[in-house]
Scaffold this active site. Structure first.
Site, short mmCIF file in Angstrom:
data_model
loop_
_atom_site.label_atom_id
_atom_site.label_comp_id
_atom_site.label_asym_id
_atom_site.label_seq_id
_atom_site.Cartn_x
_atom_site.Cartn_y
_atom_site.Cartn_z
N HIS A 128 -9.83 3.07 9.20
CA HIS A 128 -10.18 2.21 8.08
C HIS A 128 -10.15 0.73 8.49
O HIS A 128 -9.72 -0.13 7.75
CB HIS A 128 -9.25 2.47 6.88
CG HIS A 128 -7.81 2.11 7.09
ND1 HIS A 128 -7.02 2.73 8.02
CD2 HIS A 128 -7.03 1.18 6.49
CE1 HIS A 128 -5.81 2.21 7.98
NE2 HIS A 128 -5.79 1.26 7.06
N THR B 250 0.85 -1.19 0.00
CA THR B 250 0.00 0.00 0.00
C THR B 250 0.89 1.25 0.00
O THR B 250 2.09 1.17 0.28
CB THR B 250 -0.94 -0.01 1.21
OG1 THR B 250 -0.18 -0.24 2.41
CG2 THR B 250 -1.98 -1.11 1.06
N ASP C 237 -5.88 -1.68 0.89
CA ASP C 237 -6.14 -3.02 1.44
C ASP C 237 -7.16 -3.76 0.59
O ASP C 237 -7.03 -4.97 0.35
CB ASP C 237 -6.65 -2.91 2.88
CG ASP C 237 -5.61 -2.34 3.82
OD1 ASP C 237 -4.43 -2.71 3.70
OD2 ASP C 237 -5.97 -1.51 4.68
#
Length: 287
Positions: A250, A189, A223
């Site tokens: 998140h 990420t 993700d």
């Protein structure tokens, strides 16, 4: 070596289920290493009914989950010094659509394993990989049936870290750069991916070529993007350094990735602790 053992109903409801495929593949290794299991009631009953691990004195029955069996495993991961009951980790084969997989005791089992640097093993592939790793550390010959887990040149590796764990991820990748570079592809990420690319370029990786293919940052859906790779069988191993002490905005995205991994339980290995990931790297180099 002593582990907690639990499996949701999906993973022991027929002879091809994940619990049984793991035990068939690893029974010899379990006996060679004398691995003991504190198995939650229904999981123990399923193993006994399938006549697996017969005569293995290390298999001990714990209460059903509804009677506190999983809660007892959490306490033993932390350690019960007065009773000398301490687990070295836990295997919990998760069905992501079983409500019990998000009960407080299930979440606490993973969290305490991460906090104490112990393996939390949630997929059949991870369990298979962990036994092979311990066999290698014990000086045993590689199990050729586990070769598919080590076919790095044809695999994709996900490298993900929460903010507080980014330094640990950078340190881990620097120490194990040669091994991790053997993967056909690495993904990560946003911020973690950029920092890892900068590390790789500083080590002589071609400046016009990313070491990690970057997806969005976690809060912006990274993700979820990597979860899609997992579900399409295009990512075979995930190293996910989680910070168990911080609430994440998140959180749903993080859970999405974790659910994707357990959905393809036979295909993907997942590690959530720097100590466990390093032990795997050391075994992979020996192997």
């Amino acid at each position: 070596m002593l582990l907690g053992l639990a499996a949701n109903r999906l993973h022991h409801q027929n002879e091809d289920a994940a619990l049984f495929s793991f035990l068939r593949a690893c029974e010899q290794g379990i006996r060679e290493l004398n691995i003991g299991f504190h198995a939650v009631g229904r999981t123990y009953d399923a193993i006994a009914a399938a006549e697996m691990l017969k005569g293995h004195k290390g298999l001990v029955r714990y209460p059903y989950g509804r009677e506190g069996g999983l809660m007892k495993l959490v306490a033993e991961v932390v350690g019960m010094p007065g009773d000398n009951r301490v687990l070295d980790g836990a295997i919990y084969l998760i069905d992501p659509v079983d409500p019990s997989s998000i009960f407080p005791e299930a979440l606490a089992l993973k969290r305490q394993c991460v906090i104490h640097g112990k393996p939390f093993i949630s997929t059949a592939a991870s369990a298979r990989d962990w036994v092979e790793m311990e066999r290698i550390h014990a000086g045993l010959a590689p199990d050729r049936q586990a070769d598919r887990l080590h076919d790095y040149g044809n695999q994709t590796l996900a490298l993900i870290a929460h903010d507080a764990m980014k330094p640990a991820m950078l340190d881990f990748c620097e120490r194990n750069f040669a091994l991790l570079s053997r993967y056909r592809r690495r993904v990560g990420t946003g911020t973690t991916g950029q920092k890892l690319n900068e590390l790789a370029w500083s080590k002589g990786w071609p400046a016009d070529k990313p070491w990690v293919d970057r997806y969005n940052s976690g809060p912006l859906g990274g993700d979820a993007q990597i979860a899609d790779l997992v579900l399409e069988r295009r990512c075979q191993r995930a190293i996910f350094f989680e910070d168990p002490h911080v609430a994440r905005q998140h959180e749903a995205d993080i859970q999405l990735l974790e659910r994707a991994v357990t959905t393809v339980t036979q295909e993907v290995v997942c590690m959530t602790s720097p100590a466990v990931a390093q032990r795997w790297c050391d075994a992979a180099v020996k192997r």
